[in-house]
Design an enzyme around this catalytic site. Structure first.
Site, PDB file in Angstrom:
ATOM      1  NE  ARG A 185      -0.808   8.685   4.875  1.00 11.89           N
ATOM      2  CZ  ARG A 185      -0.767   7.982   5.999  1.00 11.89           C
ATOM      3  NH1 ARG A 185       0.266   8.131   6.822  1.00 11.89           N
ATOM      4  NH2 ARG A 185      -1.722   7.132   6.301  1.00 11.89           N
ATOM      5  CE  LYS A 222      -6.654   2.109   6.846  1.00 14.47           C
ATOM      6  NZ  LYS A 222      -6.030   3.153   5.984  1.00 14.47           N
ATOM      7  CD  GLU A 236      -2.510   1.436   2.624  1.00 16.50           C
ATOM      8  OE1 GLU A 236      -2.892   2.569   2.952  1.00 16.50           O
ATOM      9  OE2 GLU A 236      -2.697   0.414   3.332  1.00 16.50           O
TER      10      GLU A 236
END
Length: 212
Positions: A51, A134, A47
């Protein structure tokens, strides 16, 4: 791709290894060797969080590593979904879920692992067809005891807890019947990535892959 189909695909990806590395990559040149080190260590699902300014480039580079399954994390908007798909992401991860984000993933055929932290959020997503979620932020939301409690009345939904998961508590999460895998950043520490210590990252990945 319906929410149910997305969850089916997400379950298959989650089952590849007990830990999905959550990666914040600052330089595109680090992408391929980092992905290779993690895949070599037994962690194929990666993943890449959106950012950093180079995150999409990192996804594109990692997507070229044989054996890797690269996803985009921190999906917040429909534009994030479109950008991630165009970069080569094979799945997406979000801290929560909105109608627009879900619609974008359906339209772009991008399997989504949507975030949920409460029974109500889990029920709302399950109602739409999602049964692989999640659990975020895991530790701040009550940790493994809270996730176990959610699983009692809603056993149909499986989770990937992320947020505060570490080598110290990962086994506790992975021992829950409603957990398929967990997300963690410790397998790619910043110091090792910056220095190019790929052997250390492969070692950490092997240890994480053995947690099951």
């Amino acid at each position: 791709m319906t929410p149910a189909a997305q969850s089916l695909a997400a379950r298959r990806i989650a089952a590849l290894a007990p830990i999905i590395p959550v990666l914040v990559v600052e330089e595109a040149a680090q992408a391929r060797p980092l992905a290779q080190a993690l895949v070599d260590g037994g962690l194929p699902a990666l993943e890449v969080t959106l950012r950093t300014p180079v995150a999409l480039e990192v996804i594109a580079e990692m997507a070229r590593v044989e054996g890797g399954v690269v996803g985009a994390g921190t999906l917040l908007t429909p534009q994030d979904v479109e950008n991630a798909k165009a970069a080569g992401a094979q799945f997406g991860v979000s801290p929560g879920a909105t109608a627009k984000l879900i619609d974008a993933c359906v339209a772009n055929e991008l399997p989504l692992l949507p975030g949920a932290a409460t029974a109500t959020e889990v029920m709302a997503l399950y109602e739409q067809g999602f049964d692989m979620l999640k659990f975020f932020p895991a530790e701040a939301s009550g940790g493994a005891p809270a996730l176990k409690a959610i699983g009692a009345p809603i056993p149909q939904v499986a989770f990937c807890p992320t947020g505060g998961v570490s080598p110290k508590n990962a086994k506790t999460y992975l021992g829950l019947p409603n957990v398929i895998c967990a997300g963690g950043s410790w397998v790619a520490p910043k110091a090792a990535v910056t220095s190019g210590n790929w052997a250390e990252i492969t070692r950490l990945a092997r240890d994480a892959a053995a947690l099951c």
